[in-house]
Structures are given as C-alpha cells and as structure tokens.
Write a protein that holds these residues in place. Structure first.
Motif, mmCIF file in Angstrom:
data_model
loop_
_atom_site.group_PDB
_atom_site.id
_atom_site.type_symbol
_atom_site.label_atom_id
_atom_site.label_comp_id
_atom_site.label_asym_id
_atom_site.label_seq_id
_atom_site.Cartn_x
_atom_site.Cartn_y
_atom_site.Cartn_z
ATOM 1 N N GLU A 18 36.130 42.060 29.692
ATOM 2 C CA GLU A 18 35.096 42.105 28.498
ATOM 3 C C GLU A 18 34.768 40.416 28.086
ATOM 4 N N ARG A 19 35.557 39.800 28.486
ATOM 5 C CA ARG A 19 35.357 38.165 28.647
ATOM 6 C C ARG A 19 34.435 37.814 29.581
ATOM 7 N N GLY A 20 34.273 38.828 30.559
ATOM 8 C CA GLY A 20 33.209 38.351 31.736
ATOM 9 C C GLY A 20 34.022 37.792 32.798
ATOM 10 N N TRP A 21 35.250 38.058 32.757
ATOM 11 C CA TRP A 21 36.157 37.524 33.790
ATOM 12 C C TRP A 21 36.233 38.689 34.815
ATOM 13 N N SER A 22 36.002 38.248 36.058
ATOM 14 C CA SER A 22 36.042 39.388 37.339
ATOM 15 C C SER A 22 37.445 39.647 37.698
ATOM 16 N N ASP A 56 34.695 38.936 46.635
ATOM 17 C CA ASP A 56 33.234 39.471 46.363
ATOM 18 C C ASP A 56 33.545 40.849 45.778
ATOM 19 N N ARG A 57 34.867 41.449 45.770
ATOM 20 C CA ARG A 57 34.964 42.796 45.191
ATOM 21 C C ARG A 57 35.212 42.603 43.839
ATOM 22 N N ALA A 58 35.583 41.503 43.395
ATOM 23 C CA ALA A 58 36.189 41.281 41.870
ATOM 24 C C ALA A 58 35.166 41.931 40.850
ATOM 25 N N PRO A 82 34.077 33.359 40.467
ATOM 26 C CA PRO A 82 33.127 34.210 39.839
ATOM 27 C C PRO A 82 33.128 34.483 38.435
ATOM 28 N N SER A 83 34.359 34.109 37.784
ATOM 29 C CA SER A 83 34.777 34.245 36.406
ATOM 30 C C SER A 83 34.213 33.074 35.622
ATOM 31 N N GLY A 84 33.840 31.916 36.275
ATOM 32 C CA GLY A 84 33.421 30.722 35.875
ATOM 33 C C GLY A 84 34.473 29.871 35.192
ATOM 34 N N LEU A 85 35.584 30.043 35.642
ATOM 35 C CA LEU A 85 36.853 29.545 35.136
ATOM 36 C C LEU A 85 37.317 28.363 36.179
ATOM 37 N N VAL A 86 38.101 27.464 35.559
ATOM 38 C CA VAL A 86 38.858 26.512 36.310
ATOM 39 C C VAL A 86 40.256 26.584 35.766
ATOM 40 N N VAL A 87 41.334 27.027 36.446
ATOM 41 C CA VAL A 87 42.561 27.179 35.727
ATOM 42 C C VAL A 87 43.588 26.178 36.295
ATOM 43 N N VAL A 88 44.312 25.289 35.395
ATOM 44 C CA VAL A 88 45.234 24.516 35.915
ATOM 45 C C VAL A 88 46.572 24.915 35.805
ATOM 46 N N ASP A 89 47.189 25.163 36.954
ATOM 47 C CA ASP A 89 48.383 25.937 37.264
ATOM 48 C C ASP A 89 49.762 24.848 37.230
ATOM 49 N N LEU A 90 50.461 24.722 36.065
ATOM 50 C CA LEU A 90 51.643 23.940 36.001
ATOM 51 C C LEU A 90 52.758 24.576 36.386
ATOM 52 N N ASP A 91 53.212 24.269 37.417
ATOM 53 C CA ASP A 91 54.436 25.043 37.851
ATOM 54 C C ASP A 91 55.891 24.432 37.542
#
Length: 303
Positions: A18-22, A56-58, A82-91
């Motif tokens: 719903e937020r446009g995220w695949s 491709d299938r998301a 495809p979701s138009g996101l950049v996620v910063v992963d802080l481990d």
C-alpha cells in the motif's frame, strides 16, 4: 504457526504494498527468498521465456500477495530498488566478546557528527539481531546499488539489487518491528554524495546551470569533510586502508573539476598525519588512490 500469525504476515505484506513498496516471499522464519532459483526455473508463468529473479518478481499487486501469503507463513522481503528506497542497515557486532566494540548505530552517529550533520529522523525498524534499518526515499533519477562498509564499520546500505526484511517478519533471533514511525525521509544529500557512483552523481550535476553548480559544490565539499573525518577517526590498523578509500572516493570530484587536487591532497595529508600515519606513507597512499580514481572517471564536460 497460528492462523493469527499467518494473517499478520499477510497484513505486513499488504501494508508495504500500500506504500508502493514491492514485496516478495521469504522462507518462513528466515531471510532467504522462497522463490525458485534459475536452475529449477520451469520457464512458465512469470518466468515464461526468461527466468525472473526475486527483484523482478517483487510486486505491489494485492491479489498476487494474497495468493502468495494465503496459506504459507512467508516472511516479507522488501525489494528496495523497485520500491524507490535506500535503507541504511546498522548492524551489531557479531560476537559479544567485547562490550567496547561499537555498533553500527554508534558508528553512524559518529559519521553524522564528523560530517556536521544531525542524525536523520526517518522510519526506523529494529532488526532481529538488535540493529536498525533506516528507511529513505532514493533521489529522483538515481539508481544507487548496495554498499558494504562504505560509510563505516557495520554500516551497509540496500538499494537496487538488495532487499531488507520488512517489519512484521520474524526469525529465530526475534522480530522486525518499527521503533520510529516517522515519515520516510529523502536520502540526505551528504549521504548521497558518499554513496553515489559516477553515473548517479552526474544525473544531478551535469546540467549546466547555476543551481546545478551550487549543488555540485555542496556534494563535493560535504564529501571532503566526511572522508577526511573518517580518516582522522580510523581505528589503528585500518588507517592506511581508510585513507586509500577516502582518496578513491574523492578522486572523482577532481576528475569532474569539482575539487582542486591540491585541496584534496592537503586535506587528506593533514587527516592522515593527525591519525598517526607517517607523512611519506600518507603521500604515497593519497597519490595512489587519487590516480586510481581519476583514471576511472571521465572529465565532466563544461558547458
């Protein structure tokens, strides 16, 4: 798994769509895609004529999502590109051997401080391991890839070619849950400057206008500040490698005419010596890194 749990995962997948995220299914309780691989591809349906991978299938199609999650408690994979996101992963550190080992969250805060920037406020998810995912919208027209350690230790990013586990999913280590429901913020310009490859940066800085020139100057100067700060604060045993990475990262701005070589050399030399590296070693490393980067980046044409 209970019916309620299956419904919660379906809801998590639909909420993301719903937020446009695949989204695409991950094996129950894991981080691994549940879709077939190329070796076992039936070449029918979505893969008719050509194997299609998870990116491709998301999908954001609610009907497809309901069919996929209707009977099986799949975790939810979120295809960042495809979701138009950049996620910063802080481990977090992989071992608990030293309480002094900084986490990705600590290192990211230090990076922001060195760059003279506030820690961004954006949608934040706590990961199963205790780390954090910071969600940002990607710059318009940019196609960033993934990165590992480019911003610092235990700091990775996911964009095109990558995915993250969406909140609502659970692994044996624990759940993924939203801890800050703030709106998803645009990726800060100073982070984009550190992450952007040549092609992405040129999308922003190529137009021959005063506005573009001003933005170019901002990117270049911010990158110079952040990279020299990283060298100054590099841990013992990693100082030369950090200096080399900084020189390679800044060399493109020299190639494009955004920073004079002498300015970059002086700044990196001072940072390297401040960190405790011998002056001759600094000069050799800086020269090597800059030459490598300049040779691989075309001189941007002026209008």
């Amino acid at each position: 798994m209970t019916h309620e749990a299956r419904c919660a995962l379906l809801r998590a997948a639909l909420d993301a769509a719903e937020r446009g995220w695949s989204v695409f299914p991950l094996r129950p309780g894991t981080k691994r895609p549940a879709l077939h691989g190329e070796d076992s591809c039936p070449r029918i349906g979505d893969c008719a004529g050509l194997h299609r991978k998870w990116e491709d299938r998301a999908t954001i199609d609610p009907n497809r999502i309901r069919r996929a999650w209707g009977d099986v408690p799949f975790n939810v994979g979120l295809a960042t590109g495809p979701s138009g996101l950049v996620v910063v992963d802080l481990d977090v550190p992989k071992t608990k051997g030293s309480a002094d080992t900084p986490s990705g969250v600590t290192n990211f805060r230090a990076l922001c401080e060195r760059a003279g920037q506030a820690v961004p406020t954006t949608l934040t998810v706590r990961t199963a391991s205790g780390g954090q995912h910071l969600y940002f919208t990607a710059p318009a027209g940019a196609r960033l890839g993934n990165s590992a350690g480019r911003l610092g230790k235990r700091i990775d990013t996911r964009a095109w070619g990558g995915y993250v586990i969406a909140p609502g999913s659970t692994t044996p280590n624990g759940p993924y849950a939203v801890i800050d429901p703030a709106p998803v913020a645009p990726l800060p310009e100073w982070l984009y400057a550190l992450l952007s490859p040549r092609q992405a940066a040129r999308v922003v800085i190529d137009p021959p206008s005063a506005r573009a020139a001003s933005r170019t100057s901002r990117y270049a100067s911010t990158a110079l500040t952040a990279e020299t700060a990283a060298v100054q604060h590099a841990e013992e045993g990693e100082r030369n490698a950090t200096l080399l990475r900084a020189a390679r990262a800044l060399g493109r701005f020299i190639a494009w005419g955004d920073l004079p070589r002498s300015v970059v050399e002086d700044a990196l030399q001072a940072a390297g010596e401040w960190a405790g590296l011998p002056d001759a070693e600094c000069r050799t490393t800086i020269r090597s890194g800059l030459n490598w980067s300049i040779a691989r980046n075309q001189q941007r044409r002026t209008a």
